[in-house]
Scaffold this motif. Structure first.
Motif, PDB file in Angstrom:
ATOM      1  N   ALA A 100       0.829  -1.205   0.000  1.00  0.00           N
ATOM      2  CA  ALA A 100       0.000   0.000   0.000  1.00  0.00           C
ATOM      3  C   ALA A 100       0.867   1.260   0.000  1.00  0.00           C
ATOM      4  CB  ALA A 100      -0.935  -0.006   1.206  1.00  0.00           C
ATOM      5  N   THR A 101       1.976   1.222   0.752  1.00  0.00           N
ATOM      6  CA  THR A 101       2.890   2.365   0.777  1.00  0.00           C
ATOM      7  C   THR A 101       3.500   2.595  -0.600  1.00  0.00           C
ATOM      8  OG1 THR A 101       3.435   1.963   3.102  1.00  0.00           O
ATOM      9  CG2 THR A 101       4.958   3.327   1.844  1.00  0.00           C
ATOM     10  N   TRP A 104       0.778   4.090  -2.778  1.00  0.00           N
ATOM     11  CA  TRP A 104       0.479   5.453  -2.309  1.00  0.00           C
ATOM     12  C   TRP A 104       1.559   6.421  -2.777  1.00  0.00           C
ATOM     13  CZ3 TRP A 104       3.527   7.934   1.580  1.00  0.00           C
ATOM     14  CH2 TRP A 104       3.017   9.146   2.060  1.00  0.00           C
ATOM     15  N   ASP A 105       2.816   6.002  -2.663  1.00  0.00           N
ATOM     16  CA  ASP A 105       3.919   6.852  -3.105  1.00  0.00           C
ATOM     17  C   ASP A 105       3.894   7.031  -4.622  1.00  0.00           C
ATOM     18  OD1 ASP A 105       6.480   8.262  -2.438  1.00  0.00           O
ATOM     19  OD2 ASP A 105       7.278   6.731  -3.786  1.00  0.00           O
ATOM     20  N   LYS A 107       1.244   7.058  -6.488  1.00  0.00           N
ATOM     21  CA  LYS A 107       0.161   7.999  -6.762  1.00  0.00           C
ATOM     22  C   LYS A 107       0.624   9.437  -6.539  1.00  0.00           C
ATOM     23  CE  LYS A 107      -4.379   9.404  -5.006  1.00  0.00           C
ATOM     24  NZ  LYS A 107      -5.360   9.214  -3.914  1.00  0.00           N
ATOM     25  N   LYS A 108       1.381   9.665  -5.481  1.00  0.00           N
ATOM     26  CA  LYS A 108       1.847  11.019  -5.159  1.00  0.00           C
ATOM     27  C   LYS A 108       2.754  11.573  -6.249  1.00  0.00           C
ATOM     28  CE  LYS A 108       3.880  10.874  -1.260  1.00  0.00           C
ATOM     29  NZ  LYS A 108       4.614  11.522  -0.134  1.00  0.00           N
ATOM     30  N   PHE A 148       2.764   6.993   4.819  1.00  0.00           N
ATOM     31  CA  PHE A 148       1.527   6.294   4.448  1.00  0.00           C
ATOM     32  C   PHE A 148       0.653   6.035   5.673  1.00  0.00           C
ATOM     33  CE2 PHE A 148      -0.751   2.253   4.343  1.00  0.00           C
ATOM     34  CZ  PHE A 148      -1.728   2.588   3.404  1.00  0.00           C
ATOM     35  N   ALA A 152      -3.129   7.177   6.085  1.00  0.00           N
ATOM     36  CA  ALA A 152      -4.159   6.136   6.224  1.00  0.00           C
ATOM     37  C   ALA A 152      -4.882   6.197   7.560  1.00  0.00           C
ATOM     38  CB  ALA A 152      -3.525   4.762   6.051  1.00  0.00           C
ATOM     39  N   VAL A 188      -6.822   8.092  -0.237  1.00  0.00           N
ATOM     40  CA  VAL A 188      -5.462   7.644   0.066  1.00  0.00           C
ATOM     41  C   VAL A 188      -4.925   6.728  -1.020  1.00  0.00           C
ATOM     42  CG1 VAL A 188      -3.999   6.461   1.754  1.00  0.00           C
ATOM     43  CG2 VAL A 188      -5.927   7.848   2.536  1.00  0.00           C
ATOM     44  N   LEU A 189      -5.720   5.743  -1.416  1.00  0.00           N
ATOM     45  CA  LEU A 189      -5.337   4.796  -2.458  1.00  0.00           C
ATOM     46  C   LEU A 189      -6.241   4.965  -3.667  1.00  0.00           C
ATOM     47  CD1 LEU A 189      -4.864   1.574  -0.280  1.00  0.00           C
ATOM     48  CD2 LEU A 189      -3.037   2.978  -1.286  1.00  0.00           C
ATOM     49  N   SER A 190      -5.670   4.963  -4.853  1.00  0.00           N
ATOM     50  CA  SER A 190      -6.474   5.068  -6.068  1.00  0.00           C
ATOM     51  C   SER A 190      -7.291   3.796  -6.264  1.00  0.00           C
ATOM     52  CB  SER A 190      -5.578   5.299  -7.281  1.00  0.00           C
ATOM     53  OG  SER A 190      -4.841   4.117  -7.579  1.00  0.00           O
TER      54      SER A 190
END
Length: 307
Positions: A100-101, A104-105, A107-108, A148, A152, A188-190
């Motif tokens: 997930a991290t 998430w990264d 996506k950023k 993250f 989250a 947070v997550l796509s």
């Protein structure tokens, strides 16, 4: 495998050193019998909370060790908790947080995962590959993992230091929060990241499908990640988290345990809880034989300090 639907990515530098493999600890003392668990349940469906509370309590009666349970069913607005904020060594459960991290990264920074990252992520989740996890943990660094966790809302999770990702401190509240983010739209997550995580958790090798899927009906889709670790203190840590959808329900289950005398004892405890949860939520559906756990679960031992 290259994942290029909407996860944009560049390769990150590796940081920090990984821990060394600890040998299996022989002769860990079994925990004393647990006191009667105080399971708390609420539900929007009449009678369901009381039934779950009774059945989970019965499933844990006489079990040794310390067990924490989390259940959330969106469909009936049902929740159950037991020792929701008690901390446990994560073992391989943290691998979902690592993935997930990474996403998430990505996506950023508006990037795709590289084929290398996708391959590592696949091995980490579907086979619980420890070397792949260490590579991604080093690449991300603890600072990004903490970033993250903050985004989250996983405020009680503490990343393992010194490269010992398997000693990350986790709890039911935060694991349920993570599963909620994976299974419902959020900022947070796509959507593509969530689908990717679920795809990998749905393709776990057969020998690692024990735990929370035990007793799940054939009509229910199953996504699972398990972990286990033996140390000199508090015996075996054995954990399982899963997401389940079908039969008119959409629910997540987390069961964390330690103080187990053997790994299989912890597996049995988790499955006793899982079976009554699936049965109480979807009583008319028979369990799917494909989720019958193996009697010889397999996973490499994770990197932890001695002791």
């Amino acid at each position: 495998m290259t994942h290029r639907t909407s996860l944009r990515a560049r390769v990150l530098p590796a940081v920090a050193a990984a821990g060394v493999l600890a040998p299996v600890v022989a002769g860990a003392a079994p925990a004393s019998a647990a006191t009667a668990p105080q399971v708390s349940c609420t539900s929007g469906k009449a009678g369901l909370a009381a039934k779950l509370q009774k059945d989970i309590t019965t499933a844990l009666a006489g079990r040794a060790g310390t067990v924490a349970v989390g259940l959330r069913d969106r469909t009936t607005n049902t929740t159950c908790t037991l020792r929701a904020t008690t901390s446990y060594d994560s073992a391989s459960i943290v691998k979902v947080t690592v993935l997930a991290t990474l996403l998430w990264d990505a996506k950023k920074t508006n990037r795709y995962l590289t084929s290398r990252e996708a391959g590592l992520a696949t091995a980490m989740i579907t086979k619980s590959d420890n070397a792949a996890t260490t590579t991604l943990w080093k690449q991300l660094g603890v600072t990004k993992v903490k970033g993250f966790l903050t985004a989250a809302g996983m405020t009680r999770t503490v990343p393992g230091s010194g490269g010992y990702w398997g000693l990350t401190q986790i709890n039911v509240t935060d694991e349920q929060r993570l599963l909620s983010l994976i299974t419902a739209k959020n900022t947070v997550l796509s959507d593509n990241a969530r689908a990717y995580i679920l795809k990998l958790m749905g393709n776990v090798v057969t020998s690692q499908k024990w735990g929370t899927p035990a007793g799940a009906p054939a009509s229910v889709s199953v996504h699972v990640k398990n972990g286990w670790l033996q140390r000199a203190t508090r015996g075996w840590r054995v954990h399982s988290v899963g997401t389940f959808k079908g039969g008119g329900h959409d629910y997540t289950v987390s069961v964390l345990t330690d103080g187990n005398s053997t790994m299989n004892y912890g597996v049995s405890t988790i499955q006793a809880v899982a079976k009554v949860i699936h049965r109480d939520l979807i009583p008319a559906a028979p369990a799917a034989s494909r989720y019958t756990p193996t009697t010889t679960p397999q996973e490499a031992y994770i990197a932890v300090p001695r002791g």
